[in-house]
Design a protein around this motif. Structure first.
Motif, mmCIF file in Angstrom:
data_model
loop_
_atom_site.group_PDB
_atom_site.id
_atom_site.type_symbol
_atom_site.label_atom_id
_atom_site.label_comp_id
_atom_site.label_asym_id
_atom_site.label_seq_id
_atom_site.Cartn_x
_atom_site.Cartn_y
_atom_site.Cartn_z
ATOM 1 N N MET A 19 -26.475 -2.105 48.940
ATOM 2 C CA MET A 19 -26.340 -2.216 50.383
ATOM 3 C C MET A 19 -27.337 -1.307 51.095
ATOM 4 N N ILE A 20 -27.713 -0.223 50.430
ATOM 5 C CA ILE A 20 -28.832 0.610 50.871
ATOM 6 C C ILE A 20 -29.796 0.697 49.687
ATOM 7 N N ARG A 21 -31.029 0.401 49.918
ATOM 8 C CA ARG A 21 -31.994 0.381 48.819
ATOM 9 C C ARG A 21 -32.847 1.652 48.823
ATOM 10 N N PRO A 22 -33.018 2.255 47.656
ATOM 11 C CA PRO A 22 -33.882 3.431 47.574
ATOM 12 C C PRO A 22 -35.346 3.043 47.720
ATOM 13 N N VAL A 23 -36.149 4.013 48.046
ATOM 14 C CA VAL A 23 -37.594 3.806 48.162
ATOM 15 C C VAL A 23 -38.228 4.043 46.798
ATOM 16 N N GLU A 24 -38.854 3.010 46.256
ATOM 17 C CA GLU A 24 -39.517 3.129 44.954
ATOM 18 C C GLU A 24 -40.941 3.617 45.157
ATOM 19 N N LEU A 25 -41.316 4.623 44.395
ATOM 20 C CA LEU A 25 -42.639 5.222 44.521
ATOM 21 C C LEU A 25 -43.586 4.682 43.455
ATOM 22 N N ALA A 26 -44.853 5.025 43.583
ATOM 23 C CA ALA A 26 -45.884 4.421 42.739
ATOM 24 C C ALA A 26 -45.889 4.960 41.321
ATOM 25 N N VAL A 27 -45.250 6.092 41.077
ATOM 26 C CA VAL A 27 -45.223 6.693 39.746
ATOM 27 C C VAL A 27 -43.777 6.970 39.358
ATOM 28 N N PRO A 28 -43.503 7.161 38.060
ATOM 29 C CA PRO A 28 -42.141 7.517 37.644
ATOM 30 C C PRO A 28 -41.700 8.833 38.289
ATOM 31 N N VAL A 29 -40.439 8.881 38.694
ATOM 32 C CA VAL A 29 -39.863 10.070 39.302
ATOM 33 C C VAL A 29 -38.783 10.621 38.381
ATOM 34 N N VAL A 30 -38.900 11.896 38.055
ATOM 35 C CA VAL A 30 -37.890 12.586 37.252
ATOM 36 C C VAL A 30 -37.171 13.569 38.165
ATOM 37 N N VAL A 31 -35.875 13.371 38.327
ATOM 38 C CA VAL A 31 -35.069 14.207 39.208
ATOM 39 C C VAL A 31 -34.316 15.246 38.383
ATOM 40 N N VAL A 32 -34.413 16.495 38.792
ATOM 41 C CA VAL A 32 -33.641 17.577 38.183
ATOM 42 C C VAL A 32 -32.702 18.129 39.248
ATOM 43 N N GLY A 33 -31.409 18.127 38.962
ATOM 44 C CA GLY A 33 -30.457 18.600 39.945
ATOM 45 C C GLY A 33 -29.169 19.060 39.301
ATOM 46 N N ASN A 34 -28.162 19.281 40.131
ATOM 47 C CA ASN A 34 -26.858 19.674 39.614
ATOM 48 C C ASN A 34 -25.777 19.097 40.507
ATOM 49 N N VAL A 35 -24.535 19.207 40.057
ATOM 50 C CA VAL A 35 -23.417 18.735 40.864
ATOM 51 C C VAL A 35 -22.659 19.898 41.478
ATOM 52 N N VAL A 74 -22.769 23.779 43.655
ATOM 53 C CA VAL A 74 -23.517 24.639 44.562
ATOM 54 C C VAL A 74 -23.961 25.880 43.788
ATOM 55 N N GLY A 75 -25.152 26.372 44.103
ATOM 56 C CA GLY A 75 -25.590 27.617 43.485
ATOM 57 C C GLY A 75 -26.533 27.393 42.324
ATOM 58 N N GLY A 76 -27.007 28.504 41.774
ATOM 59 C CA GLY A 76 -28.017 28.433 40.730
ATOM 60 C C GLY A 76 -27.470 28.004 39.389
ATOM 61 N N THR A 77 -28.156 27.040 38.775
ATOM 62 C CA THR A 77 -27.810 26.617 37.419
ATOM 63 C C THR A 77 -29.002 26.693 36.479
ATOM 64 N N GLY A 78 -30.205 26.882 37.033
ATOM 65 C CA GLY A 78 -31.407 26.901 36.205
ATOM 66 C C GLY A 78 -32.302 25.699 36.426
ATOM 67 N N LYS A 79 -32.179 25.060 37.592
ATOM 68 C CA LYS A 79 -33.002 23.881 37.864
ATOM 69 C C LYS A 79 -34.486 24.212 37.903
ATOM 70 N N THR A 80 -34.848 25.297 38.586
ATOM 71 C CA THR A 80 -36.265 25.630 38.734
ATOM 72 C C THR A 80 -36.916 25.940 37.386
ATOM 73 N N PRO A 81 -36.303 26.759 36.507
ATOM 74 C CA PRO A 81 -36.893 26.932 35.169
ATOM 75 C C PRO A 81 -36.993 25.624 34.394
ATOM 76 N N CYS A 82 -36.059 24.705 34.636
ATOM 77 C CA CYS A 82 -36.129 23.408 33.960
ATOM 78 C C CYS A 82 -37.335 22.615 34.445
ATOM 79 N N ILE A 83 -37.628 22.677 35.742
ATOM 80 C CA ILE A 83 -38.819 22.015 36.283
ATOM 81 C C ILE A 83 -40.078 22.612 35.654
ATOM 82 N N VAL A 84 -40.127 23.931 35.538
ATOM 83 C CA VAL A 84 -41.281 24.596 34.924
ATOM 84 C C VAL A 84 -41.453 24.113 33.487
ATOM 85 N N TRP A 85 -40.348 24.038 32.749
ATOM 86 C CA TRP A 85 -40.412 23.557 31.361
ATOM 87 C C TRP A 85 -40.902 22.113 31.318
ATOM 88 N N LEU A 86 -40.384 21.260 32.208
ATOM 89 C CA LEU A 86 -40.776 19.854 32.227
ATOM 90 C C LEU A 86 -42.266 19.678 32.487
#
Length: 342
Positions: A49-65, A67-79
């Protein structure tokens, strides 16, 4: 300067979310309404019913469910590093939380003002060789980056709930020590989305601790060096073993930083600040000359005025066993499928 009032509220909510404070039941109705709203929003995207915007390259999302720090930023650095080793270039988009720029999106470089673009974007620019763009509108920020840089993969820092941006792969990062707290949604608990949201991600990275079971990827934040801010002198964290230090941390879960130092035999005087706190020189000066240890995220905000006894602890995300290779292979298969479908 740090905000004592904000710190008090943080401690109160942590006691509700993770400490069994019965005030959670007073907040439960609001949490139920919040849960209903986020479930409905996700359903609208799932049913088209709502369509996401598809981008020209693959998108890898790093997040959490949570609030607060879980280590997302170090995971991005590793990726970024893991994909670079596979011959792929990456770009990074991030919220730029705390940045006061008059217009967005903004490029974040190692020399950017964290007061303008946010502390995490500057940290990511310093720790990776990737172009980093910051802005509250993830889709606009992604298009801004892709319009000016030729990259193979886009990494989205903390974008799990930003459904408007299409994605090829989702990584949920969980604090393995605190887990999901009392399991309730905001404000009664720490959850941004219900626990079941993790069942839909492509991979779950558990940062430290023993939370979770089954096919999760386990990792720890491991100190790799300690750097003095004034001159770049480098030491090992074990060099501080047995020493008394002041530990200053303005991150989502400062106790994790204090515990890391204590595990290395350091005598810690903990000085927690609110996440993304504006740090002033007074926050780093004490009535003695013992070392002051701070996090990387805080370091980008105080290089200009840090006293000579301030050291930043550099950490990397290191996986257990072959979990890093397993995660990389899983991710590469998805990227290859996306590339083959174009």
């Amino acid at each position: 300067m740090s905000n004592p009032t904000r710190g008090k509220f943080t401690r109160l909510f942590n006691s509700i979310w993770y400490g069994g404070n019965p005030l959670k039941w007073l907040l439960w109705p609001a949490g139920w309404l919040y849960r209903a709203a986020v479930v409905l929003r996700r359903a609208l995207y799932q049913r088209g019913m709502i369509r996401p915007v598809e981008l020209a390259v693959p998108v890898v999302v790093v997040g959490n469910v949570t609030v607060g720090g879980t280590g997302k930023t170090p995971c991005i650095v590793w990726l970024a590093d893991a994909l670079k080793k596979r011959g792929l270039s990456t770009g990074i988009v991030t919220r730029g939380y705390g940045g006061q720029a008059s217009s967005w999106p903004q490029w974040a470089t190692r020399d950017s003002d964290p007061g303008e673009v946010g502390d995490e974007p500057v940290l990511l620019a310093r720790r990776t060789a990737s172009p980093v763009a910051a802005g509250p509108d993830r889709v606009a920020t992604a298009k801004f980056l892709l319009g000016q840089r030729n990259v193979d993969v886009l990494l989205s820092d903390d974008g799990l709930q930003h459904y408007r941006m299409g994605r090829s792969f989702e990584i949920g990062v969980v604090d393995g020590v605190r887990g999901l707290g009392n399991g309730l949604c905001l404000p009664a608990g720490p959850l941004r989305e219900p626990r079941q949201r993790l069942d839909a991600v492509d991979a779950i990275v558990v940062n430290s601790g023993s939370w979770g079971e089954g096919d999760v990827f386990r990792a720890d934040l491991v100190p790799v060096r300690v750097v003095r801010l004034t001159d770049g002198a480098t030491r090992d964290l074990d060099d501080f073993k047995g020493a008394n230090v002041h530990a200053v941390a303005g991150i989502g879960h400062p106790e994790r930083f204090f515990a890391l130092l204590e595990r290395h035999g350091i005598m810690v005087d903990p000085r927690p600040l609110a996440d993304h706190a504006v740090i002033g020189e007074a926050d780093l000066r004490f009535d003695d000359s013992v070392p002051v240890l701070i996090t990387e995220k805080d370091a980008v905000k105080c290089r200009e005025f840090a006293p000579e006894n301030v050291w930043v602890v550099i950490v990397d995300l290191q996986f257990d066993g072959d979990d890093d290779e397993r995660l990389t292979r899983l991710l590469m298969r998805r990227i290859e499928v996306r590339a083959g479908s174009k």
